[in-house]
Scaffold this motif. Structure first.
Motif, short mmCIF file in Angstrom:
data_model
loop_
_atom_site.label_atom_id
_atom_site.label_comp_id
_atom_site.label_asym_id
_atom_site.label_seq_id
_atom_site.Cartn_x
_atom_site.Cartn_y
_atom_site.Cartn_z
N GLU A 190 0.84 -1.19 0.00
CA GLU A 190 0.00 0.00 0.00
C GLU A 190 0.88 1.25 0.00
OE1 GLU A 190 -3.59 2.10 2.61
OE2 GLU A 190 -2.68 0.21 3.28
N GLY A 191 0.60 2.16 -0.92
CA GLY A 191 1.37 3.39 -1.05
C GLY A 191 2.60 3.26 -1.93
N GLY A 192 2.93 2.03 -2.34
CA GLY A 192 4.11 1.81 -3.16
C GLY A 192 3.85 2.05 -4.64
N THR A 193 4.93 2.36 -5.36
CA THR A 193 4.86 2.56 -6.80
C THR A 193 5.94 1.72 -7.46
OG1 THR A 193 3.99 4.81 -6.61
CG2 THR A 193 5.08 4.24 -8.68
N ALA A 194 5.57 1.03 -8.53
CA ALA A 194 6.53 0.17 -9.23
C ALA A 194 6.37 0.35 -10.73
CB ALA A 194 6.30 -1.30 -8.86
N ALA A 195 7.50 0.41 -11.44
CA ALA A 195 7.51 0.55 -12.90
C ALA A 195 8.15 -0.68 -13.52
CB ALA A 195 8.28 1.81 -13.31
N PHE A 196 7.61 -1.11 -14.66
CA PHE A 196 8.13 -2.29 -15.34
C PHE A 196 8.30 -2.00 -16.82
CE2 PHE A 196 5.69 -3.77 -11.71
CZ PHE A 196 6.56 -4.67 -11.11
N SER A 197 9.37 -2.53 -17.39
CA SER A 197 9.62 -2.45 -18.83
C SER A 197 9.42 -3.83 -19.44
CB SER A 197 11.05 -1.96 -19.11
OG SER A 197 11.24 -0.66 -18.63
N LEU A 198 8.69 -3.89 -20.53
CA LEU A 198 8.41 -5.15 -21.22
C LEU A 198 8.91 -5.08 -22.65
CD1 LEU A 198 7.01 -7.15 -19.35
CD2 LEU A 198 6.18 -4.85 -18.87
N PRO A 199 9.19 -6.21 -23.27
CA PRO A 199 9.71 -6.20 -24.63
C PRO A 199 8.73 -5.58 -25.62
CG PRO A 199 10.05 -8.34 -23.60
CD PRO A 199 9.16 -7.57 -22.69
N GLU A 200 9.26 -4.78 -26.52
CA GLU A 200 8.45 -4.25 -27.62
C GLU A 200 7.92 -5.41 -28.45
OE1 GLU A 200 7.70 -1.01 -28.78
OE2 GLU A 200 8.33 -0.39 -26.77
N GLY A 201 6.68 -5.30 -28.87
CA GLY A 201 6.07 -6.33 -29.69
C GLY A 201 5.37 -7.42 -28.91
N HIS A 202 5.58 -7.48 -27.59
CA HIS A 202 4.86 -8.45 -26.77
C HIS A 202 3.44 -7.97 -26.50
CE1 HIS A 202 7.97 -11.20 -24.58
NE2 HIS A 202 8.28 -11.05 -25.86
N ASN A 203 2.48 -8.89 -26.55
CA ASN A 203 1.19 -8.60 -25.94
C ASN A 203 1.40 -8.51 -24.44
OD1 ASN A 203 -0.62 -8.39 -28.10
ND2 ASN A 203 -0.88 -10.59 -28.24
N LEU A 204 0.61 -7.66 -23.79
CA LEU A 204 0.77 -7.44 -22.36
C LEU A 204 -0.60 -7.43 -21.68
CD1 LEU A 204 2.39 -6.71 -19.82
CD2 LEU A 204 2.37 -4.32 -20.58
N VAL A 205 -0.75 -8.35 -20.73
CA VAL A 205 -1.99 -8.49 -19.97
C VAL A 205 -1.62 -8.48 -18.49
CG1 VAL A 205 -4.02 -9.93 -19.54
CG2 VAL A 205 -2.99 -9.89 -21.82
N VAL A 206 -2.31 -7.67 -17.70
CA VAL A 206 -2.07 -7.64 -16.26
C VAL A 206 -3.40 -7.90 -15.56
CG1 VAL A 206 -1.29 -6.28 -14.29
CG2 VAL A 206 -0.15 -6.03 -16.51
N VAL A 207 -3.38 -8.90 -14.68
CA VAL A 207 -4.57 -9.27 -13.92
C VAL A 207 -4.40 -8.78 -12.49
CG1 VAL A 207 -5.98 -11.17 -13.09
CG2 VAL A 207 -4.98 -11.27 -15.38
N ALA A 208 -5.37 -8.02 -12.00
CA ALA A 208 -5.35 -7.56 -10.61
C ALA A 208 -6.11 -8.56 -9.75
CB ALA A 208 -5.98 -6.18 -10.51
N LEU A 209 -5.39 -9.31 -8.92
CA LEU A 209 -6.03 -10.26 -8.03
C LEU A 209 -6.44 -9.60 -6.71
CD1 LEU A 209 -3.75 -13.35 -8.69
CD2 LEU A 209 -5.92 -12.76 -9.78
N ASP A 210 -5.64 -8.65 -6.27
CA ASP A 210 -5.97 -7.79 -5.13
C ASP A 210 -5.68 -6.36 -5.53
OD1 ASP A 210 -6.95 -9.55 -3.20
OD2 ASP A 210 -4.96 -10.05 -2.46
N GLY A 211 -6.38 -5.43 -4.95
CA GLY A 211 -6.19 -4.03 -5.28
C GLY A 211 -6.92 -3.17 -4.27
N PRO A 212 -7.23 -1.94 -4.64
CA PRO A 212 -7.13 -1.33 -5.97
C PRO A 212 -5.73 -0.79 -6.26
CG PRO A 212 -8.16 0.20 -4.46
CD PRO A 212 -7.92 -1.07 -3.68
N VAL A 213 -5.51 -0.51 -7.56
CA VAL A 213 -4.23 0.01 -8.01
C VAL A 213 -4.50 1.01 -9.14
CG1 VAL A 213 -3.89 -1.87 -9.66
CG2 VAL A 213 -1.91 -0.63 -8.79
N VAL A 214 -3.67 2.06 -9.20
CA VAL A 214 -3.76 3.04 -10.29
C VAL A 214 -2.68 2.68 -11.31
CG1 VAL A 214 -3.60 5.47 -10.92
CG2 VAL A 214 -4.64 4.82 -8.74
N VAL A 215 -3.07 2.61 -12.58
CA VAL A 215 -2.16 2.23 -13.65
C VAL A 215 -1.84 3.45 -14.49
CG1 VAL A 215 -1.80 0.66 -15.59
CG2 VAL A 215 -3.26 -0.04 -13.69
N ASP A 216 -0.54 3.73 -14.61
CA ASP A 216 -0.06 4.86 -15.41
C ASP A 216 -0.72 6.18 -15.03
OD1 ASP A 216 1.63 3.14 -16.73
OD2 ASP A 216 0.35 2.90 -18.48
N GLY A 217 -1.07 6.30 -13.76
CA GLY A 217 -1.63 7.54 -13.26
C GLY A 217 -3.02 7.87 -13.76
#
Length: 289
Positions: A190-217
């Motif tokens: 809670e209160g933490g912020t994390a950034a991730f870099s993924l390969p260009e050209g990859h499909n990207l899916v993120v599942v929130a199992l617990d939250g809430p979370v703000v994505v990209d502000g």
């Protein structure tokens, strides 16, 4: 930052797989095939409390062909075995990676000790597609214990990411994958912020199992919701409004037709019909050992 294509609402209904797995399907290729490949679907069982029982709860012998199942246990324990002779017990933090390939019969039940004591039960099962050249490969099984999976500390103590497959900050996951992909089990405080870099050209899916979370502000995502991103772009940034649990999936898409009928995933209808005929003829193995 990567553009968000959409946020899939948390399903309102669940269905039972056998009598041991109360499941909600959080995403499926049947609605978003081009945007989620090489992943096919994700079933989320729980969290739910089971009372102690002497009954054998789970799902009996059933076939698979043409894809892989990845089962991640958060709470509880599952006993499994299949017609290749593989099997075992997976508990909290463990992962079972089963390549069905040309065909396998599989069964999975609550582990005996867990059934007798009861308790909190929470697992995820992800289906991963195989390219046509590997759909008839020999079945294979990978047992990934919690101790085999590297933990990566997130910046400024924001949390931790377990690298099941792929690579993050120099840590490589133990899973051997048929096509390039990343599967990360991410916890952000809670209160933490994390950034991730993924390969260009990859499909990207993120599942929130617990939250809430703000994505990209901008996107406010709650537990049970799924975020789908464009293939191109920069980092993605998560700001946790409560202790957050995410499953981050990125992969090189497989540009091939997908034809599914139940537990068979092939490229053509004729191949599905052959899979059904082979199963009925006992070519997947007669029984689990």
């Amino acid at each position: 930052m990567r553009k968000i294509i959409g946020v899939l609402a948390a399903p309102e209904t669940m269905h039972w797989v056998g009598d041991g797995f109360p499941v909600r399907t959080l995403f499926s290729h049947q609605r978003r095939e081009a945007q989620v490949s090489p992943f096919l679907l994700l079933d989320y069982a729980g969290p739910v409390h089971f009372e102690p029982t002497e009954r054998r709860l789970g799902v009996g012998l059933h076939p698979h062909r043409g894809f892989e199942t990845v089962t991640i246990v958060y709470d509880g324990a599952v006993a499994h075995r299949d017609s290749t002779g593989a099997g075992g017990l997976i508990g909290p933090g463990d992962v079972q990676w089963m390549t069905a390939g040309a065909g396998v019969l599989h069964e999975e039940y609550h582990a005996d000790d867990f059934a007798r004591t009861g308790g909190r039960f929470e697992i995820v099962q992800l289906w991963v597609n195989l390219p046509a050249r590997l759909k008839m490969t020999a079945p294979r099984y990978q047992a990934l214990s919690a101790g085999d999976i590297p933990n990566v500390a997130l910046h400024k103590g924001a949390g931790v990411a377990r690298v099941i497959a792929g690579e993050l900050q120099g840590a490589t996951g133990p899973a051997r994958t048929a096509t390039p992909m990343n599967i990360w089990d991410v916890r952000i405080k809670e209160g933490g912020t994390a950034a991730f870099s993924l390969p260009e050209g990859h499909n990207l899916v993120v599942v929130a199992l617990d939250g809430p979370v703000v994505v990209d502000g901008q996107a406010h995502v709650r537990a049970g919701e799924t975020i789908i991103f464009e293939r191109a772009g920069g980092d993605i940034i998560f700001s946790a409004q409560a202790d957050t649990k995410l499953l981050l999936l990125s992969g090189e898409p497989i540009h091939e037709p997908v034809v599914q009928e139940g537990p068979f995933v092939m490229n053509t209808r004729a191949e599905i019909e052959q899979a059904i005929a082979d199963y009925r003829a006992g070519r997947f193995g007669a029984t689990a050992p």
